[in-house]
Design a protein around this motif. Structure first.
Motif: not given
Lengths: 162, 301
Positions: B90-105
Motif C-alpha cells: 500500500f505504498d507504505g501508508i500503513l507504516r507512515k500513518a502509524i508513525y504519525s500516531t502518538a509517540s514510540s512508547s
C-alpha cells in the motif's frame, strides 16, 4: 490480587488492587527511579521497559504485567557500577536536573538492543516520547550516538578476539 | 492515569470464547481492555467493575495471505509498523500513518483494535482502513459479523460494535493490479501531537495511462468521523492527473470538507492546510505514476 512480574531479573510478588497503575506500584515497591510526571503519557519520565520495549508506566495497569519482564533504571546500573549508558550520559553533559534521564536511558537501551547503529532520525524517533526542559536534547542525541559507536566498537573487538 | 478505584476484578482471558462468555454474563459491568492507554481519556463509568484483558487470547498477529493482510485486533501499532509488510504494501501508508500516531512508547502499547473502537476523532487508523477498504471482523457468542470499514465508519460510533461483541480481526485486501497509488499526510505542530488534520488518497489509474479510473479521498481529525470527499473524487475520476487538476481538486476538497471547531486553530486555517496537504499527496502520486510509466516504456524498448 497478587501479581508476579520479573523486575530487573528478579521474580517479585506484589499485592495490588486491580485498578492500580504500574507507575505507582513500582514506586511503592521501591523503584523510585521511575519518575512521576504528567500521568498522561506525554512526558516520558515514567518510561520503563516491558518485555524489552519502552512503555509509559503511567498508562499501564499493573495487573497486565503478571509474569512479564520489567526493567527499571535500577536494573541497569548502580552508583558504584553504572551502566555504560549512564556513564556516557554524564560524561557527555546529557544530564542536568536528571528527572527525565532514567526514562531516556531506558528508551536508548531499547533502541540500541534492537538497532545497534541507528541513524540520527532513528534516534529522534526512538526518543520522541521524552520531554526535557533542561538540555535542549542536543547533548542527549550526541550521547546516544556515542553509545552506538562504542557498542559497535566493542562488538567488533569481541569478534576479532574470537 | 490515576488509580481506577471502582475496578474490583481484572480477568486475563486466554481465548476469545472465554472473553465472550464473561461479556455475555456480565454485559453491564464489564469492559474489554487491550493496551489500555485510552483509559486515561475515557475512564470506565462507575458501573464497570470488571476489566477483561484480551491481550493474551491470540489476537496479536499479522498474517499475509494471498489476497489480504490480516491483523489481529490486539497487535500493537509498533509491531505492525515494524513489519516488512507495512513497509512494502500500500505504498507504505500503513507504516507512515502509524508513525504519525502518538509517540514510540505509546505505539508499543496501543493496539489497532483499541485505536479503532476507541472512536477518537484524531485516530489515523479508521481513515487508513477506510482508504484501503478494509473489512472488520466482529465476533460474538452468536457468530461472526463482517463490516466494510467505509460503511462502518460512516455510521454513528455507538453502532460500530454491539454489546458482548469483540473486534477480532481486520482484513486489508491486497491490490490485484499495479495501477493503484496511495498517499497519507498528517498535519500537526509537533510530531507526537494529535492531528489537526489528516488525509489519505487512493488513486487507481487506467492501465498504461495517467487517466484516473477511481478515487478515494478521506479526511480525518476535522470531525468526529473520517469523511469521504465524494465531490472531489468525482472531479478527479476520468481525467488525466496533472498540476492543473491537482490544484482544482485541492481547492474543491477544502470547500467540500465539513470542519468542526478546534481550540488550536480556526476552521479557515484547517481548510488552507487541507489544500496544501492534498496538493502534496496528489503530486507525490503523480510523480510515482510518471516514474512507473517511464520504467514500463523503457522495458518495452
Amino acid at each position: 490480587m497478587i501479581i508476579e512480574p520479573i523486575i530487573n531479573g528478579k521474580k517479585c510478588r506484589l499485592e495490588i488492587e486491580p485498578g492500580d497503575v504500574l507507575l505507582d506500584v513500582l514506586r511503592r515497591a521501591g523503584y523510585t527511579g521511575v519518575k512521576e510526571g504528567c500521568r498522561e503519557g506525554e512526558c516520558g519520565c515514567c518510561v520503563i521497559l516491558l518485555e524489552g520495549r519502552a512503555v509509559n508506566s503511567c498508562l499501564v495497569l499493573a495487573a497486565k504485567t503478571d509474569g512479564k519482564n520489567i526493567t527499571t533504571i535500577e536494573g541497569l546500573g548502580t552508583v558504584k557500577q553504572p551502566h555504560p549508558l549512564q556513564k556516557l550520559f554524564v560524561s557527555e553533559g546529557a544530564v542536568q536536573c536528571g528527572y527525565c534521564t532514567p526514562g531516556i536511558i531506558l528508551s536508548t537501551k531499547a533502541l540500541l538492543d534492537k538497532n545497534p547503529s541507528p541513524s540520527e532520525d532513528e534516534i529522534w524517533l526512538a526518543l520522541d516520547s521524552h520531554l526535557c526542559r533542561c538540555t535542549g536534547y542536543v547533548k542527549i542525541i550526541k550521547a546516544v550516538k556515542k553509545a552506538a559507536q562504542e557498542k559497535s566498537k566493542n562488538s567488533s573487538n569481541s569478534r576479532s578476539t574470537e | 492515569m490515576v488509580r481506577l478505584k471502582h475496578i474490583k476484578h481484572y480477568i486475563r482471558v486466554k481465548s476469545v470464547n472465554e472473553a465472550l462468555e464473561i461479556l455475555d454474563g456480565k454485559k453491564e459491568n464489564s469492559s474489554l481492555i487491550a493496551g489500555g492507554t485510552s483509559l486515561t481519556f475515557r475512564k470506565p463509568p462507575p458501573r464497570i467493575d470488571t476489566l477483561v484483558d484480551i491481550t493474551f487470547c491470540g489476537l496479536n498477529y499479522l498474517k499475509l495471505q494471498k489476497d489480504k493482510l490480516c491483523l489481529g485486533a490486539t497487535i500493537t501499532l509498533s509491531e505492525i509498523a515494524e513489519s516488512e509488510e507495512a513497509g512494502k504494501l500500500f505504498d507504505g501508508i500503513l507504516r507512515k500513518a502509524i508513525y504519525s500516531t502518538a509517540s514510540s512508547s505509546l505505539r508499543n502499547l496501543i493496539t489497532i483494535g483499541g485505536n479503532v473502537v476507541g472512536v477518537f476523532s484524531w485516530s489515523t487508523q479508521p481513515l487508513v482502513l477506510s482508504l484501503l477498504e478494509a473489512r472488520m471482523i466482529f465476533q460474538s457468542s452468536s457468530g461472526m459479523r463482517t463490516e466494510n470499514a467505509v460503511e462502518l465508519f460512516s455510521q454513528s460510533p455507538g453502532e460500530w460494535i454491539k454489546p458482548a461483541e469483540i473486534l477480532a480481526e481486520i482484513q486489508i485486501p491486497l491490490p490485484q493490479v499495479n495501477n493503484s497509488f496511495c498517499a497519507f499526510k498528517k498535519f500537526s505542530r509537533t510530531a507526537t501531537e494529535f492531528a489537526w488534520i489528516n488525509a489519505g488518497v487512493k488513486l487507481e489509474f487506467e492501465p498504461g495511462t495517467n487517466a484516473i479510473k477511481n478515487t478515494r479521498l478521506i479526511v480525518g481529525a476535522v470531525s468526529p468521523l473520517p469523511q469521504q470527499l465524494k465531490k472531489t473524487a468525482e472531479l478527479l475520476n476520468g481525467n488525466q492527473l496533472n498540476d492543473q487538476l491537482i490544484e482544482e481538486a485541492a481547492f474543491t476538497a477544502s470547500e467540500e470538507a465539513r470542519i468542526n471547531k478546534d481550540l488550536r486553530c480556526g476552521k479557515e486555517y484547517k481548510r488552507e492546510i487541507l489544500v496544501v496537504i492534498l496538493r502534496e499527496m496528489l503530486t507525490e502520486i503523480l510523480n510515482a505514476r510518471m516514474q512507473q510509466l517511464t520504467r514500463v516504456s523503457c522495458k518495452k524498448e
